[in-house]
Scaffold this motif. Structure first.
Motif, PDB file in Angstrom:
ATOM      1  N   TRP A 321      22.453  14.665  52.439  1.00  0.00           N
ATOM      2  CA  TRP A 321      22.802  16.069  52.515  1.00  0.00           C
ATOM      3  C   TRP A 321      23.240  16.841  51.284  1.00  0.00           C
ATOM      4  N   LEU A 322      24.258  16.407  50.577  1.00  0.00           N
ATOM      5  CA  LEU A 322      24.722  16.712  49.559  1.00  0.00           C
ATOM      6  C   LEU A 322      23.686  16.784  48.316  1.00  0.00           C
ATOM      7  N   LEU A 323      23.227  15.757  48.236  1.00  0.00           N
ATOM      8  CA  LEU A 323      22.214  15.574  47.080  1.00  0.00           C
ATOM      9  C   LEU A 323      21.064  16.583  47.163  1.00  0.00           C
ATOM     10  N   VAL A 324      20.525  16.890  48.382  1.00  0.00           N
ATOM     11  CA  VAL A 324      19.306  17.901  48.691  1.00  0.00           C
ATOM     12  C   VAL A 324      19.969  19.133  48.219  1.00  0.00           C
ATOM     13  N   THR A 325      21.135  19.560  48.561  1.00  0.00           N
ATOM     14  CA  THR A 325      21.604  20.736  48.398  1.00  0.00           C
ATOM     15  C   THR A 325      21.803  20.907  46.791  1.00  0.00           C
ATOM     16  N   LEU A 326      22.387  20.070  46.250  1.00  0.00           N
ATOM     17  CA  LEU A 326      22.691  20.078  44.739  1.00  0.00           C
ATOM     18  C   LEU A 326      21.270  20.202  44.034  1.00  0.00           C
ATOM     19  N   VAL A 327      20.377  19.294  44.261  1.00  0.00           N
ATOM     20  CA  VAL A 327      19.107  19.168  43.585  1.00  0.00           C
ATOM     21  C   VAL A 327      18.303  20.551  43.708  1.00  0.00           C
ATOM     22  N   SER A 328      18.328  20.869  44.785  1.00  0.00           N
ATOM     23  CA  SER A 328      17.488  22.210  45.453  1.00  0.00           C
ATOM     24  C   SER A 328      18.117  23.313  44.630  1.00  0.00           C
ATOM     25  N   SER A 329      19.237  23.370  44.660  1.00  0.00           N
ATOM     26  CA  SER A 329      20.028  24.501  43.937  1.00  0.00           C
ATOM     27  C   SER A 329      19.672  24.498  42.309  1.00  0.00           C
ATOM     28  N   TYR A 330      19.763  23.287  41.856  1.00  0.00           N
ATOM     29  CA  TYR A 330      19.299  23.161  40.414  1.00  0.00           C
ATOM     30  C   TYR A 330      18.054  23.700  40.167  1.00  0.00           C
ATOM     31  N   ILE A 331      17.234  23.218  40.905  1.00  0.00           N
ATOM     32  CA  ILE A 331      15.571  23.504  40.613  1.00  0.00           C
ATOM     33  C   ILE A 331      15.294  24.910  40.859  1.00  0.00           C
ATOM     34  N   ILE A 332      16.099  25.503  41.887  1.00  0.00           N
ATOM     35  CA  ILE A 332      15.684  27.146  41.797  1.00  0.00           C
ATOM     36  C   ILE A 332      16.356  27.863  40.866  1.00  0.00           C
ATOM     37  N   CYS A 333      17.644  27.345  40.348  1.00  0.00           N
ATOM     38  CA  CYS A 333      18.325  28.256  39.192  1.00  0.00           C
ATOM     39  C   CYS A 333      17.640  27.977  37.953  1.00  0.00           C
ATOM     40  N   THR A 334      16.958  26.519  37.686  1.00  0.00           N
ATOM     41  CA  THR A 334      16.255  26.294  36.413  1.00  0.00           C
ATOM     42  C   THR A 334      15.079  27.229  36.243  1.00  0.00           C
ATOM     43  N   LEU A 335      14.344  27.645  37.366  1.00  0.00           N
ATOM     44  CA  LEU A 335      13.073  28.271  37.559  1.00  0.00           C
ATOM     45  C   LEU A 335      13.519  29.849  36.970  1.00  0.00           C
ATOM     46  N   GLY A 336      14.575  30.286  36.955  1.00  0.00           N
ATOM     47  CA  GLY A 336      15.083  31.542  36.506  1.00  0.00           C
ATOM     48  C   GLY A 336      15.010  31.593  34.921  1.00  0.00           C
ATOM     49  N   THR A 337      14.535  32.750  34.200  1.00  0.00           N
ATOM     50  CA  THR A 337      14.482  32.900  32.979  1.00  0.00           C
ATOM     51  C   THR A 337      15.740  32.933  32.247  1.00  0.00           C
ATOM     52  N   ASN A 338      16.884  33.666  32.995  1.00  0.00           N
ATOM     53  CA  ASN A 338      18.077  33.957  32.409  1.00  0.00           C
ATOM     54  C   ASN A 338      18.991  32.724  32.799  1.00  0.00           C
ATOM     55  N   LYS A 339      19.547  31.959  31.931  1.00  0.00           N
ATOM     56  CA  LYS A 339      20.335  30.916  32.050  1.00  0.00           C
ATOM     57  C   LYS A 339      21.842  30.629  31.622  1.00  0.00           C
ATOM     58  N   ASP A 340      22.575  30.556  32.266  1.00  0.00           N
ATOM     59  CA  ASP A 340      24.302  30.224  31.737  1.00  0.00           C
ATOM     60  C   ASP A 340      24.831  29.629  32.808  1.00  0.00           C
ATOM     61  N   ILE A 341      25.892  28.919  32.386  1.00  0.00           N
ATOM     62  CA  ILE A 341      26.679  27.625  33.221  1.00  0.00           C
ATOM     63  C   ILE A 341      27.182  28.518  34.598  1.00  0.00           C
ATOM     64  N   ARG A 342      27.553  29.659  34.212  1.00  0.00           N
ATOM     65  CA  ARG A 342      28.058  30.491  35.638  1.00  0.00           C
ATOM     66  C   ARG A 342      27.088  30.518  36.632  1.00  0.00           C
ATOM     67  N   PHE A 343      25.768  30.616  36.263  1.00  0.00           N
ATOM     68  CA  PHE A 343      24.804  30.908  37.359  1.00  0.00           C
ATOM     69  C   PHE A 343      24.748  29.730  38.359  1.00  0.00           C
ATOM     70  N   ILE A 344      25.454  28.244  38.030  1.00  0.00           N
ATOM     71  CA  ILE A 344      25.112  27.430  39.080  1.00  0.00           C
ATOM     72  C   ILE A 344      26.560  27.000  39.411  1.00  0.00           C
ATOM     73  N   LEU A 345      27.553  27.891  39.127  1.00  0.00           N
ATOM     74  CA  LEU A 345      29.004  27.355  39.313  1.00  0.00           C
ATOM     75  C   LEU A 345      28.945  26.906  40.812  1.00  0.00           C
ATOM     76  N   PRO A 346      28.384  27.420  41.687  1.00  0.00           N
ATOM     77  CA  PRO A 346      28.675  27.263  43.441  1.00  0.00           C
ATOM     78  C   PRO A 346      28.243  25.656  43.526  1.00  0.00           C
ATOM     79  N   CYS A 347      27.562  25.113  42.413  1.00  0.00           N
ATOM     80  CA  CYS A 347      27.146  23.732  42.637  1.00  0.00           C
ATOM     81  C   CYS A 347      28.256  22.738  42.475  1.00  0.00           C
ATOM     82  N   PHE A 348      29.403  23.497  41.768  1.00  0.00           N
ATOM     83  CA  PHE A 348      30.329  22.572  41.127  1.00  0.00           C
ATOM     84  C   PHE A 348      31.270  21.603  42.404  1.00  0.00           C
ATOM     85  N   PRO A 349      31.472  22.649  43.241  1.00  0.00           N
ATOM     86  CA  PRO A 349      32.395  21.906  44.569  1.00  0.00           C
ATOM     87  C   PRO A 349      31.446  20.853  45.121  1.00  0.00           C
TER      88      PRO A 349
END
Length: 816
Positions: A321-349
């Motif tokens: 459950w946690l891995l699916v949430t993390l990996v799916s968030s990472y994939i969607i965020c990576t598809l964006g053209t604008n990247k910054d570590i702040r944009f994946i901040l909700p992944c850190f909890p």
């Protein structure tokens, strides 16, 4: 045992309180030592938070206009949740950036508690849960963000809270708690959408997975709860989206293109997919990461041929459950053209829980000592990132406090403006610069902090607009030794700086030495367009004392005119002059707010006594008017109650001619400029129109000119309902203020008085579509097509209409 029958021991909450207090001590110590000037993004967010604070000074929960004014403060994808949460802290502790960042303590508590309860539910292990909460304290990226004022930390808090509720709710069977969690889940989803629209991506895949499982298992009660939850979410956020949905989409698309300009790697490259993973070690700290992975490797080696490895499967579903949430968030965020570590901040909890699980896989005294050592080292890494400690520099120095405020005296610059213009709202033209300490956002924040009296706005980066920009500001700031920038943008900046500093219309009002021996210079117009002074006059009421104008006015030109008005402060500040130059048959208007709407000395400033306002303006004589003599008449419109008062004025008669020239004139007021643009709107010429409107919004940062048009237009149309110029001018005002019901009614009237104009029907159809009313839009598109079938936008609007007819969003729209 059910999760809801398991009551955490009191000491767990004491531990969580200690974790929160440590975060408080670290964050507030950093902020105490820091005297930095907020950079671009921080300044922009702090300014918007202050405007929310201002709106809440007149809080009226039962007023539709109040709610509209609140939602209109955030027309872009930067949603209002974090700003609204900040308002109580600004009210209680003050309006500075340190006070605004106190809201992060609330978010820290939300994150720590959510992670703890999520860990308890998934792993039924207090040690793992508390460890994950400690990780949320120790991760350097979270420690850095906690000392900033950005939307991302608030988004992280509401995302992890909602994800925790979703996780517990999907497996809850107790009737009362299940329905209660349904309501909380709906609220959480709604608040995510009000925190940042893109925040929903972090729970999107687990939500879809949950819904599919409900359908497969035929859990009809849960499906009903899902619908209820989504309805609650929509009820919470739909007002903001209903007002701003078009600008949210356009601003989000524009922001997504920023990454290309900044050189962020594309998702089509390996660098793009490795962008976030390679930032993880420094974001969470090497001690936690290496020890957690190391314990996992030892665990796998230890139980490689042992059946006890089966015990790891006890929490297999939780880990998936946690891995699916993390990996799916990472994939969607990576598809964006604008990247910054702040944009994946909700992944850190989520990462904190995964690592806490690995961190506690092996239980014995030696690994307990290793874990304790790791936490101590991680604390040192965090402190070394935040404070100038003499430790390993490769791990530290990412976010140190500094004393920029002493080196860059922006508060002195703002005070100089306010001391010069005691009774005026000032607009400061800023040449675009590369320094994070000196830019339009930061100067705007300092001006807003000074009781909302000074606005910082960027001057043009387009060579063709330089002359226009240099007409509409009374204040300018330049910086000596700005690094040369190549291309047209750099050329524009250099020309702007040269023109400002050499202008005979401007004078140097003050200068300050900056680091590197640079110099910050403040320029002011020698003869400002509006001057306010206090006088000893005791007469009550508004009076136009003097009108200075040439006896010969030139047709189709801007002709200089000076109005001198006296009265009490409140009457002047809330007054609109309805000025009409007329002969027997013809006339033109010069309506505008007294002082062009810029009379202001603070939120609660209402000085006693009388004042004189001198306006050096220009009036435009339309080329369609017949030549001859024209006389001035004047009315006073009180914006507080719409009361009209006739003004006694000197006998002023001018002769309009088409012979001669005007040597020099102030720029036209923005009400007149918008009235001229209304003719382009009537003809369907939109390209230049919206470019100019964007300029106007720079020149009048409060957009008060739109309110002036609204008051004046509504008054004139009561007496002249067929006046097409006022109707189209009012359309622009209502459109830009997003006053949808009034705009629809005005356009319906236009279809009567300008019935052969296809663009009128096209605009009406567009507004219906904006308001999710495709059925009403369809007949208007048909009429427009009949009148002029080759309008390029027709085809697009017809497609949108057909799509919208099948969307449920129209059910929630505001009907006429």
């Amino acid at each position: 045992m059910s999760y809801f029958n398991h009551y955490p021991q009191r000491k767990d909450y004491i531990i969580l309180l200690i974790i929160w207090l440590i975060a408080l001590a670290i964050d507030r110590t950093w902020l105490f030592l820091d005297e930095s000037i907020p950079a671009y993004d921080q300044s922009a967010h702090l300014t918007v938070a202050l405007y929310h604070y201002k709106v809440f000074q007149n809080f009226n929960i039962f007023s539709g206009d109040w709610w509209l004014s609140l939602w209109q403060l955030t027309p872009s994808y930067r949603a209002p949740f974090v700003y609204i949460c900040t308002v109580p802290f600004l009210m209680l502790f003050g309006r500075g950036s340190d006070q605004a960042s106190l809201v992060n303590l609330l978010y820290t508590a939300m994150i720590i508690l959510s992670v703890y309860h999520l860990g308890n539910f998934l792993f039924n292990n207090r040690k793992t849960s508390i460890t994950a909460s400690i990780f949320c304290l120790l991760f350097p990226i979270l420690g850095i963000i906690r000392t900033d004022y950005l939307l991302d930390y608030g988004l992280t808090a509401i995302v992890i809270l909602t994800f925790t509720v979703l996780t517990i709710w999907k497996d809850s069977y107790i009737r009362f708690s299940s329905w209660g969690l349904t309501i909380v889940l709906g609220i959480g989803i709604g608040l995510i959408m009000l925190a940042k629209p893109t925040g929903i991506i972090f729970i999107l895949v687990p939500s879809i997975w949950t819904l599919i499982s409900f359908i497969k298992k035929r859990r009809f009660t849960k499906l009903i709860q899902t619908c209820l939850s989504l309805m609650i979410a929509w009820l919470i956020c739909h007002f903001w989206y209903g007002v701003n949905w078009l600008t949210i989409i356009t601003s989000a698309l524009k922001a997504n293109q920023v990454g290309k300009g900044e050189g962020d790697p594309s998702a089509t490259t390996i660098a793009g997919w490795l962008y976030y993973p390679q930032m993880i070690p420094e974001s969470i700290g090497l001690p936690i990461l290496s020890v957690s992975i190391g314990i996992l490797l030892v665990y796998l080696i230890k139980y490689r041929f042992n059946t006890d490895l089966i015990s790891v499967n006890l929490h297999k579903s939780a880990r998936i459950w946690l891995l699916v949430t993390l990996v799916s968030s990472y994939i969607i965020c990576t598809l964006g053209t604008n990247k910054d570590i702040r944009f994946i901040l909700p992944c850190f909890p989520i990462i904190s829980l995964i690592l806490a699980d690995l961190f506690n896989l092996i239980e014995n005294i030696h690994f307990d000592r290793l874990r304790l050592t790791t936490l101590v080292l991680s604390g040192i890494v965090l402190l070394n990132n935040l404070f100038p400690l003499p430790l390993i520099q490769a791990w530290g120095g990412k976010h140190l406090p500094n004393d920029d405020a002493r080196k860059y005296p922006l508060d002195k610059l703002i005070n100089k403006i306010n001391e010069t213009d005691l009774y005026l709202r000032s607009n400061l033209g800023v040449i675009p610069v590369s320094a994070p300490q000196i830019n339009e956002f930061t100067l705007d924040y300092f001006g807003t902090l000074a009781d909302f009296r000074v606005y910082g706005r960027k001057l043009t980066t387009n060579l063709s607009r330089i002359e226009q920009d240099l007409q509409y500001f009374s204040w300018y700031v330049t910086r000596e030794n700005e690094p040369n920038e190549p291309g047209e943008s750099g050329e524009t900046k250099r020309k702007l700086k040269s023109v400002v500093e050499s202008s005979t219309d401007l004078k140097l009002q003050g200068d300050w030495i900056l680091p590197g021996r640079d110099k910050l210079r403040l320029y002011h117009r020698k003869n400002p367009y509006v001057v306010v002074q206090k006088i000893s006059n005791t007469e009550s009421g508004i009076s136009i004392e003097k009108v200075e104008i040439s006896q010969q006015l030139i047709l189709d030109k801007n002709n200089p005119v000076t109005y001198q008005i006296t009265g009490s402060w409140d009457d002047l500040q809330n007054g609109l002059l309805l000025l009409k130059w007329q002969n027997d048959q013809s006339y033109w208007y010069h309506d505008h707010a007294i002082g062009l709407g810029n009379l202001y000395c603070g939120i609660k400033c209402h000085p006693e006594g009388s004042f004189r306002v001198k306006e050096d303006l220009a009036t435009f004589v339309p080329k369609t008017l017949p030549l001859g003599k024209y006389q001035l008449s004047a009315l006073y419109l009180d914006r507080r109650n719409n009361k009209i008062t006739s003004l006694n004025i000197p006998d002023i008669t001018v002769n309009v001619t088409d012979v001669g020239t005007v040597e020099k004139s102030p720029p036209l007021d923005l009400v007149t400029r918008t009235s001229q643009l209304a003719q382009e709107l009537q003809q369907g010429k939109l390209n230049n129109l919206f470019v100019q409107i964007s300029n106007f919004n720079q020149y009048d940062p409060t957009q008060d000119y739109l309110k002036q048009i609204e008051f004046a237009g509504n008054y004139h149309l009561q007496k002249e309902p067929k006046n097409l110029n006022w109707r189209y001018t009012l359309v622009l005002s209502q459109l830009l203020q997003r006053q949808v019901p009034e705009l629809i009614q005005n356009l319906i009237e236009l279809t009567k008085y300008d019935a052969e104009n296809p663009y009128t029907y096209l605009y009406l159809a567009f507004v219906y579509l904006y308001n999710f009313q495709p059925v009403q839009a369809e007949p208007n598109l048909a009429i427009a097509e009949k009148l002029k079938p080759d309008i390029p936008e027709l085809k697009t609007l017809k497609k949108v209409t057909n799509i919208m007819k099948f969307l449920p969003l129209q059910w929630f729209s505001t009907k006429e």
